[in-house]
Enzyme design. Structure first.
Site, PDB file in Angstrom:
ATOM      1  N   SER A 149     -29.148  30.945  18.461  1.00  0.00           N
ATOM      2  CA  SER A 149     -28.723  32.207  18.173  1.00  0.00           C
ATOM      3  C   SER A 149     -28.896  33.730  18.040  1.00  0.00           C
ATOM      4  CB  SER A 149     -29.709  31.969  16.229  1.00  0.00           C
ATOM      5  OG  SER A 149     -28.662  32.853  15.819  1.00  0.00           O
ATOM      6  N   LYS A 175     -24.085  30.006  19.004  1.00  0.00           N
ATOM      7  CA  LYS A 175     -23.814  31.012  18.046  1.00  0.00           C
ATOM      8  C   LYS A 175     -24.029  32.118  18.005  1.00  0.00           C
ATOM      9  CE  LYS A 175     -26.964  31.172  13.653  1.00  0.00           C
ATOM     10  NZ  LYS A 175     -26.921  30.202  12.555  1.00  0.00           N
ATOM     11  N   LYS A 177     -23.761  36.099  15.890  1.00  0.00           N
ATOM     12  CA  LYS A 177     -23.643  35.926  14.578  1.00  0.00           C
ATOM     13  C   LYS A 177     -22.405  37.038  14.697  1.00  0.00           C
ATOM     14  CE  LYS A 177     -27.397  34.625  11.802  1.00  0.00           C
ATOM     15  NZ  LYS A 177     -27.301  34.271  10.923  1.00  0.00           N
ATOM     16  N   ASP A 202     -21.725  32.223  12.909  1.00  0.00           N
ATOM     17  CA  ASP A 202     -22.368  32.812  11.572  1.00  0.00           C
ATOM     18  C   ASP A 202     -21.962  33.998  10.869  1.00  0.00           C
ATOM     19  OD1 ASP A 202     -24.437  32.242   9.352  1.00  0.00           O
ATOM     20  OD2 ASP A 202     -25.780  32.145  10.699  1.00  0.00           O
ATOM     21  N   GLU A 227     -20.337  29.138  10.225  1.00  0.00           N
ATOM     22  CA  GLU A 227     -20.862  29.458   9.365  1.00  0.00           C
ATOM     23  C   GLU A 227     -21.192  30.765   7.834  1.00  0.00           C
ATOM     24  OE1 GLU A 227     -24.942  28.548  11.298  1.00  0.00           O
ATOM     25  OE2 GLU A 227     -25.880  28.537   9.543  1.00  0.00           O
ATOM     26  N   ASP A 252     -24.622  27.462   4.991  1.00  0.00           N
ATOM     27  CA  ASP A 252     -26.064  27.273   5.173  1.00  0.00           C
ATOM     28  C   ASP A 252     -26.624  27.926   3.795  1.00  0.00           C
ATOM     29  OD1 ASP A 252     -28.394  28.212   5.481  1.00  0.00           O
ATOM     30  OD2 ASP A 252     -27.572  29.589   6.833  1.00  0.00           O
ATOM     31  N   LYS A 276     -32.081  23.704   6.355  1.00  0.00           N
ATOM     32  CA  LYS A 276     -33.070  24.675   6.652  1.00  0.00           C
ATOM     33  C   LYS A 276     -34.492  23.533   5.503  1.00  0.00           C
ATOM     34  CE  LYS A 276     -30.753  28.494   8.230  1.00  0.00           C
ATOM     35  NZ  LYS A 276     -30.361  29.867   8.132  1.00  0.00           N
ATOM     36  N   GLY A 304     -32.861  27.800  12.367  1.00  0.00           N
ATOM     37  CA  GLY A 304     -33.715  28.064  12.113  1.00  0.00           C
ATOM     38  C   GLY A 304     -33.971  29.846  10.615  1.00  0.00           C
TER      39      GLY A 304
HETATM   40  O1  SMG Z   1     -34.506  31.339  13.360  1.00  0.00           O
HETATM   41  O2  SMG Z   1     -33.488  31.135  15.688  1.00  0.00           O
HETATM   42  C1  SMG Z   1     -33.536  31.767  14.366  1.00  0.00           C
HETATM   43  C2  SMG Z   1     -33.067  31.989  13.678  1.00  0.00           C
HETATM   44  C3  SMG Z   1     -31.300  32.397  13.605  1.00  0.00           C
HETATM   45  O3  SMG Z   1     -29.280  32.832  12.978  1.00  0.00           O
HETATM   46  C4  SMG Z   1     -30.682  32.191  12.737  1.00  0.00           C
HETATM   47  N1  SMG Z   1     -30.769  32.359  11.436  1.00  0.00           N
HETATM   48  O4  SMG Z   1     -27.828  31.983   8.322  1.00  0.00           O
HETATM   49  O5  SMG Z   1     -28.741  30.237   9.762  1.00  0.00           O
HETATM   50  C5  SMG Z   1     -29.039  31.797   9.363  1.00  0.00           C
HETATM   51  C6  SMG Z   1     -30.093  32.735  10.342  1.00  0.00           C
HETATM   52  C7  SMG Z   1     -30.839  33.558   8.802  1.00  0.00           C
HETATM   53  C8  SMG Z   1     -32.442  34.022   9.160  1.00  0.00           C
HETATM   54  S1  SMG Z   1     -31.491  35.543   9.937  1.00  0.00           S
HETATM   55  C9  SMG Z   1     -32.953  36.871   9.497  1.00  0.00           C
HETATM   56 MG    MG Z   2     -26.607  30.712   8.562  1.00  0.00          MG
END
Ligand code: SMG
Ligand code: MG
Length: 383
Positions: A149, A175, A177, A202, A227, A252, A276, A304
């Site tokens: 991510s 992925k 953001k 996402d 996402e 999610d 998760k 994650g």
């Molecule tokens: O653990 O690599 C990781 C982060 C993966 O993008 C990630 N997590 O919405 O899926 C999600 C985000 C939530 C955490 S953002 C601080």
């Molecule tokens: Mg997410």
């Protein structure tokens, strides 16, 4: 498969918790991580250690310091664990860690706090059985496929550089953001530079249904999924959005339980689910979400939460279940913390795989002095 495994299993030791340690830690991230709701430079999180019958088990609470990904925070989790959750388990004998979440059911919500305790109980139980956690959960894979991510970057060029770096490290999918204003241009650029890249986005709930056209503009880019574009409560609106998009939606934040997953699938709110364990109350509920999705023919992948090696170890074991058929946001320790709290650190092979630990419990060694150095508060609760 499961019946065979059950026959070979050693007789179950009941889960009996004599004491619980809560810790609040802070660890600087190797690189800042930016999403639609903000930037994290340093991760604050809780660790839970349960002890019983001469063994211990560890869990990590995925709640953040700030209430932006979800309503829970490290402070609310600490409060609820100390005052309400730990007292419900101390001195109790439960036949199996599956009984932990039901034992906490009169406390509403607070799934991240519950999950930390529940997952510690699974680790304790698996160590007592002398078996790796994945066997207790029903895992079937010795290695899991890894995605990565990538947060919002200061520029498009910086994004392209980061993606090139992650591809070179072997990750099987990327992925990124997105948020309003950082969506079409980054996706178009990555498609131009990396035509074959398995790519997804996402939004962390940054859009509303009246911005559907911004999301539809991504439809031509062959994304694996979008996402959580809308608010976590907007399951019905996700269904309306999905009907207008070719790209599969993945939920999610909205999926907080197996019941919610079944409701979302029944109305067509998504075609893929992110699991998760921290978000749904732990391993038992994650397995229930996994099974509900499998029954509906819907693939899942493991999300994650910028976990340390302790939470990451739990994730890797869970992600070895059969319906985790897409690469997860489970990346190498070195992308997050250096050093990580565990040995050996989690590594990703050049073909994007991570080995599932084979030692009892979560199967990694927790390095006490690294945990101690990062600890800001600690509390022991005894029966
Ligand atoms: O653990 O690599 C990781 C982060 C993966 O993008 C990630 N997590 O919405 O899926 C999600 C985000 C939530 C955490 S953002 C601080
Ligand atoms: Mg997410």
């Amino acid at each position: 498969m499961r019946a065979v495994r059950a026959c070979r299993r050693a007789p179950h030791t009941p889960v009996h918790i004599d004491s619980v340690d809560l810790r609040r830690l802070r660890l600087p991230l190797v690189r800042p991580f930016e999403t639609s709701f903000g930037r994290t430079d340093e991760r604050e999180f809780l660790l839970v250690r349960v002890r019983g019958e001469g063994e211990e088990g560890w869990g990590e609470c995925v709640a953040d310091e700030l209430p932006y990904y979800s309503a829970e925070t490290t402070a609310t989790a600490w409060h609820v664990l100390e005052r309400y959750l730990v007292p419900r388990l101390l001195g109790r004998r439960l036949a199996h860690p599956r009984e932990v979440l039901p034992a906490l059911a009169d406390v509403r919500g607070h799934r991240m706090a519950k999950a930390a305790l529940e997952m510690a109980a699974w680790d304790l139980h698996a160590r007592q059985q002398g078996r790796p956690l994945w066997r207790e959960l029903g895992g079937v894979r010795a290695a899991i496929p890894c995605g990565v991510s990538v947060g919002i970057q200061p520029s498009l060029e910086a994004l392209a550089d980061r993606v090139a770096e992650e591809r070179a490290a072997g990750y099987q999918r990327v992925k990124i953001k997105i948020k309003p204003g950082w969506d079409r241009a980054p996706v178009a650029l990555l498609r131009e530079r990396f035509a074959e890249l398995p790519l997804m986005v996402d939004a962390n709930a940054a859009y509303t249904l009246d911005q559907a056209d911004d999301l539809r503009a991504l439809d031509g880019h062959g994304l694996l999924m979008i996402e959580q574009p809308l608010d976590e409560e907007d399951i019905g609106e996700h269904a309306a959005l999905q009907a207008r998009l070719k790209t599969p939606l993945c939920l999610d934040e909205s999926i907080v339980s197996a019941r919610r997953a079944r409701e979302a699938l029944a109305i067509g709110a998504c075609r893929i689910v992110n699991i998760k364990p921290g978000r749904v109350g732990g391993h038992a509920e994650s397995v229930a979400v996994h099974d509900a999705c499998a029954g509906a023919g819907v693939p899942v992948w493991h999300g994650g939460m910028l976990e340390s090696g302790i939470g990451r170890a739990h994730n890797v074991h869970l992600a070895s279940l059969p319906n985790f058929s897409l690469p997860g946001d489970i990346a190498a320790s070195r992308r997050y913390f250096e050093p990580d709290l565990v040995e050996p650190p989690f590594v990703v092979s050049p073909d994007g795989l991570m080995q599932v630990p084979q030692e009892p419990g979560i199967g990694v060694t927790i390095v006490a002095d690294r945990v101690a150095r990062a600890t800001r508060d600690a509390l022991t609760l005894d029966a």
